[in-house]
Design an enzyme around this catalytic site. Structure first.
Site, PDB file in Angstrom:
ATOM      1  N   THR A   1      13.444  -5.274   7.736  1.00 19.03           N
ATOM      2  CA  THR A   1      13.072  -3.972   7.175  1.00 19.03           C
ATOM      3  C   THR A   1      13.067  -2.867   8.219  1.00 19.03           C
ATOM      4  O   THR A   1      12.932  -1.708   7.886  1.00 19.03           O
ATOM      5  CB  THR A   1      11.683  -4.036   6.533  1.00 19.03           C
ATOM      6  OG1 THR A   1      10.803  -4.679   7.440  1.00 19.03           O
ATOM      7  CG2 THR A   1      11.732  -4.795   5.240  1.00 19.03           C
TER       8      THR A   1
ATOM      9  N   HIS B   1       8.321  -6.578  15.354  1.00 22.88           N
ATOM     10  CA  HIS B   1       7.001  -6.113  15.794  1.00 22.88           C
ATOM     11  C   HIS B   1       6.090  -7.309  16.018  1.00 22.88           C
ATOM     12  O   HIS B   1       6.530  -8.457  15.967  1.00 22.88           O
ATOM     13  CB  HIS B   1       6.423  -5.104  14.795  1.00 22.88           C
ATOM     14  CG  HIS B   1       6.335  -5.628  13.395  1.00 22.88           C
ATOM     15  ND1 HIS B   1       5.458  -6.627  13.042  1.00 22.88           N
ATOM     16  CD2 HIS B   1       7.033  -5.320  12.275  1.00 22.88           C
ATOM     17  CE1 HIS B   1       5.605  -6.897  11.758  1.00 22.88           C
ATOM     18  NE2 HIS B   1       6.566  -6.122  11.269  1.00 22.88           N
TER      19      HIS B   1
ATOM     20  N   HIS C   1       5.986 -10.371  13.718  1.00 19.15           N
ATOM     21  CA  HIS C   1       7.101 -11.299  13.917  1.00 19.15           C
ATOM     22  C   HIS C   1       6.890 -12.140  15.163  1.00 19.15           C
ATOM     23  O   HIS C   1       7.261 -13.301  15.217  1.00 19.15           O
ATOM     24  CB  HIS C   1       8.416 -10.522  14.106  1.00 19.15           C
ATOM     25  CG  HIS C   1       8.809  -9.698  12.931  1.00 19.15           C
ATOM     26  ND1 HIS C   1       9.098  -8.361  13.039  1.00 19.15           N
ATOM     27  CD2 HIS C   1       8.959 -10.018  11.620  1.00 19.15           C
ATOM     28  CE1 HIS C   1       9.427  -7.897  11.840  1.00 19.15           C
ATOM     29  NE2 HIS C   1       9.341  -8.862  10.966  1.00 19.15           N
TER      30      HIS C   1
ATOM     31  N   LYS D   1       1.979  -5.632  -0.961  1.00 18.17           N
ATOM     32  CA  LYS D   1       2.346  -4.215  -0.949  1.00 18.17           C
ATOM     33  C   LYS D   1       1.725  -3.536  -2.154  1.00 18.17           C
ATOM     34  O   LYS D   1       1.601  -4.134  -3.214  1.00 18.17           O
ATOM     35  CB  LYS D   1       3.872  -4.058  -1.029  1.00 18.17           C
ATOM     36  CG  LYS D   1       4.621  -4.774   0.060  1.00 18.17           C
ATOM     37  CD  LYS D   1       4.537  -4.017   1.369  1.00 18.17           C
ATOM     38  CE  LYS D   1       5.414  -4.656   2.422  1.00 18.17           C
ATOM     39  NZ  LYS D   1       5.202  -6.086   2.616  1.00 18.17           N
TER      40      LYS D   1
ATOM     41  N   ARG E   1       8.977  -1.231  -2.590  1.00 20.42           N
ATOM     42  CA  ARG E   1       9.639  -0.880  -1.351  1.00 20.42           C
ATOM     43  C   ARG E   1      10.908  -0.092  -1.626  1.00 20.42           C
ATOM     44  O   ARG E   1      11.579  -0.284  -2.629  1.00 20.42           O
ATOM     45  CB  ARG E   1       9.988  -2.174  -0.637  1.00 20.42           C
ATOM     46  CG  ARG E   1      10.383  -1.980   0.776  1.00 20.42           C
ATOM     47  CD  ARG E   1      10.734  -3.304   1.364  1.00 20.42           C
ATOM     48  NE  ARG E   1       9.557  -4.035   1.808  1.00 20.42           N
ATOM     49  CZ  ARG E   1       9.639  -5.279   2.255  1.00 20.42           C
ATOM     50  NH1 ARG E   1      10.768  -5.900   2.268  1.00 20.42           N
ATOM     51  NH2 ARG E   1       8.559  -5.891   2.678  1.00 20.42           N
TER      52      ARG E   1
ATOM     53  N   GLN F   1      13.245 -16.659  -2.521  1.00 19.89           N
ATOM     54  CA  GLN F   1      12.768 -17.336  -1.318  1.00 19.89           C
ATOM     55  C   GLN F   1      12.714 -18.844  -1.539  1.00 19.89           C
ATOM     56  O   GLN F   1      13.007 -19.621  -0.640  1.00 19.89           O
ATOM     57  CB  GLN F   1      11.395 -16.787  -0.905  1.00 19.89           C
ATOM     58  CG  GLN F   1      10.988 -17.289   0.467  1.00 19.89           C
ATOM     59  CD  GLN F   1       9.828 -16.509   1.062  1.00 19.89           C
ATOM     60  OE1 GLN F   1       9.629 -15.340   0.743  1.00 19.89           O
ATOM     61  NE2 GLN F   1       9.058 -17.150   1.912  1.00 19.89           N
TER      62      GLN F   1
ATOM     63  N   ASP G   1       0.248 -14.805   4.327  1.00 19.70           N
ATOM     64  CA  ASP G   1       0.543 -13.975   3.153  1.00 19.70           C
ATOM     65  C   ASP G   1       1.764 -14.492   2.405  1.00 19.70           C
ATOM     66  O   ASP G   1       2.019 -14.093   1.274  1.00 19.70           O
ATOM     67  CB  ASP G   1       0.736 -12.508   3.566  1.00 19.70           C
ATOM     68  CG  ASP G   1       1.808 -12.349   4.636  1.00 19.70           C
ATOM     69  OD1 ASP G   1       2.101 -13.329   5.346  1.00 19.70           O
ATOM     70  OD2 ASP G   1       2.335 -11.234   4.769  1.00 19.70           O
TER      71      ASP G   1
ATOM     72  N   LYS H   1      -4.984  -5.496  10.183  1.00 22.65           N
ATOM     73  CA  LYS H   1      -3.779  -6.070  10.768  1.00 22.65           C
ATOM     74  C   LYS H   1      -3.632  -5.603  12.199  1.00 22.65           C
ATOM     75  O   LYS H   1      -3.782  -4.422  12.486  1.00 22.65           O
ATOM     76  CB  LYS H   1      -2.554  -5.624   9.974  1.00 22.65           C
ATOM     77  CG  LYS H   1      -2.096  -6.653   8.963  1.00 22.65           C
ATOM     78  CD  LYS H   1      -0.715  -6.325   8.448  1.00 22.65           C
ATOM     79  CE  LYS H   1      -0.320  -7.347   7.378  1.00 22.65           C
ATOM     80  NZ  LYS H   1       0.940  -7.012   6.730  1.00 22.65           N
TER      81      LYS H   1
ATOM     82  N   LYS I   1      -1.007  -2.355  14.905  1.00 25.26           N
ATOM     83  CA  LYS I   1      -0.827  -1.016  14.371  1.00 25.26           C
ATOM     84  C   LYS I   1      -1.505  -0.026  15.324  1.00 25.26           C
ATOM     85  O   LYS I   1      -2.602  -0.265  15.780  1.00 25.26           O
ATOM     86  CB  LYS I   1      -1.494  -0.881  12.998  1.00 25.26           C
ATOM     87  CG  LYS I   1      -0.861  -1.753  11.948  1.00 25.26           C
ATOM     88  CD  LYS I   1       0.362  -1.102  11.382  1.00 25.26           C
ATOM     89  CE  LYS I   1       0.987  -2.005  10.314  1.00 25.26           C
ATOM     90  NZ  LYS I   1       2.323  -1.592   9.963  1.00 25.26           N
ATOM     91  N   THR I   2      -0.852   1.063  15.591  1.00 27.93           N
ATOM     92  CA  THR I   2      -1.478   2.117  16.361  1.00 27.93           C
ATOM     93  C   THR I   2      -1.339   3.407  15.573  1.00 27.93           C
ATOM     94  O   THR I   2      -0.757   3.415  14.499  1.00 27.93           O
ATOM     95  CB  THR I   2      -0.785   2.324  17.724  1.00 27.93           C
ATOM     96  OG1 THR I   2       0.517   2.853  17.478  1.00 27.93           O
ATOM     97  CG2 THR I   2      -0.677   1.043  18.491  1.00 27.93           C
TER      98      THR I   2
END
Length: 396
Positions: free
Chosen positions: A41, A46, A49, A83, A87, A173, A194, A229, A232-233
RNA sequence: GGGCGGAUUGCAGAGUGGCCAAAUGCAUCAGACUGUAAAUCUGACGUCUCCGACUUCGGUGGUUCGAAUCCACCUCCUCCCA
């Protein structure tokens, strides 16, 4: 061979499994082919992963064979898990580009050589050509809508709206797993917790259709002690690509890990032996800072290499303890005043923000508090924003 | 296809003609305190040439001295009925 499951358990990876006893025996007795899926995506991996890749590395080191599945096909649907909104659909070109970026970054951690070298597959290769009728007859028939609706992963979406397109994600999947089972003898799918419903779907599909054992295991999600999570910043995700998140920023992110999260991060994200980690986090006072330095250094080393890790560490020490070289930034602007430099260097988003910061006493120049918003800046000066951001400015 | 309700500044969510650059919470940033942590307190949080001006409240037009608020049309979405 030593059982990798012990390692994964000891370090706190394992969240849920099916047929745990059987799986344990299997992993302890032979080389198992397993897969982890990655959604392309974005054009960089990040931290989320990264955890998967570390787990993959543990598995590989124990002699098992990884398959990296890039969801080039499923990305065209979009995983609705967790989500709140549908998306955005991506074009085929974008997805292909992301796939290339991923491959490059992954090769830093995972070995593609030898008997159990990793292989990369893209599910676009088999999903795009699927025949709809055939697919729903072969695969769709094994899925119960009743069960799917009960799955936790759709919960929030059932309140806000879930398209049939996205509802299909689970089948896709599941089909991936079946396909890899048939083509590569892949018997285990791993993923973040998740993904539990999706992973389970595949394992069940194999058991039903092939009448053979297939296993599923999920890993703890990397969350902070506050349940948010990680990775994240204010600027968004922490990326592994150094042009998106510089090694220094990356280092600093981990250096500032909350006390409560240090142990977990060391165990999940580094390869340091557990006894060493236990020793590092034994003290719950300022001595834990040593553990944070190790965490930041080790992670930066794994992602960006030893040279950059050392550099980042030196820069960090310079910024907070004096000595050493600070990170530098080339800035172009004429008659540079502090306000212009702050914006040009990307430290502030707007002139207004820069002005405000100065008025509130949050900006220093060469360790002297700035009081005049028009204070001139010379090349080689060091600009400080708050206590954590220190940049040496090169005017060009 | 029919009916109802929506779309507000990063998110959540107030506001239903002037007192609205828009309550509140979260997130974020800075100051104080610290251990480059957490918690707490204080301030800030659209843009600018910043005691003033300008641009925002799904889109386009309109009514009005004046609209996020009223009207028309359009786009997207929830829910209910099919």
């Amino acid at each position: 061979m030593s059982n990798v499951m012990d390692t994964l358990r000891e370090r706190g990876f394992v969240k849920q499994t099916v047929y745990e006893e059987d799986l344990y025996k299997l992993l302890g007795s032979e080389s198992v082919t397993f897969y982890i899926g990655f959604d392309p995506t974005a054009d960089s991996l990040h931290i989320g992963h990264f955890l998967q890749l570390i787990a993959m590395k543990h598995m590989q080191d124990a002699g098992h064979r990884p398959i990296i599945l890039i969801g080039g096909g499923t990305a065209m649907i979009g995983d609705p898990t967790g989500k709140t909104d549908m998306r955005k659909m991506m074009t085929r070109e974008t997805i292909d580009y992301h796939v290339e970026c991923f491959k490059k970054q992954m090769s830093k951690f995972i070995s593609f050589e030898g008997d159990n070298g990793a292989i990369i597959v893209n599910n676009a290769d088999w999903l795009t050509g699927l025949n709809y009728l055939q697919f729903i007859r072969d695969i769709g028939v094994h899925f119960s809508v009743n069960e799917m609706l009960r799955a936790k992963c759709f919960e929030t979406r059932l309140e806000r709206g879930l398209s049939f397109l996205e509802f299909n994600y689970m089948l896709m999947q599941g089909y991936d797993f079946l396909k890899l089972f048939k083509d590569y003898g892949c018997a285990l799918e791993l993923g973040g917790d998740d993904q539990w419903s999706n992973i389970l779907a595949g394992a069940n599909l194999i058991r039903v259709k092939e009448k053979k054992p297939a296993y599923a295991m999920t890993f703890t999600l990397l969350t902070t002690s506050e349940g948010k999570k990680m990775g994240k910043t204010e600027k968004g995700a922490v990326w592994l690509d150094e042009t998106k998140t510089s090694p220094y920023e990356f280092y600093q992110y981990w250096r500032n890990t909350a006390d409560a999260d240090v142990e977990k991060c060391l165990k999940l994200l580094t390869f340091l032996p557990v006894p060493q980690i236990d020793a590092l986090v034994a003290h719950r006072d300022e001595r834990i800072n040593a553990a944070k330095e190790v965490l930041a250094y080790e992670l930066t080393k794994i992602v960006h290499g030893e040279d950059k890790a050392i550099l980042a560490q030196n820069q960090a020490r310079a910024a907070f303890g004096g000595g050493g070289e600070l990170p530098e930034k080339d800035v172009h602007c004429e008659n540079a005043t502090i306000i212009q430099v702050l914006v040009a260097a990307g430290i502030c988003a707007s002139n207004g923000e820069a002005r405000r910061l100065i008025q509130q006493g949050g900006v220093s120049l060469n360790d002297k508090k700035v009081t005049d918003i028009n204070e001139p800046v010379n090349s080689g000066d060091t600009v400080h924003k708050g206590k954590k951001i220190h940049v040496k400015i090169n005017l060009v």
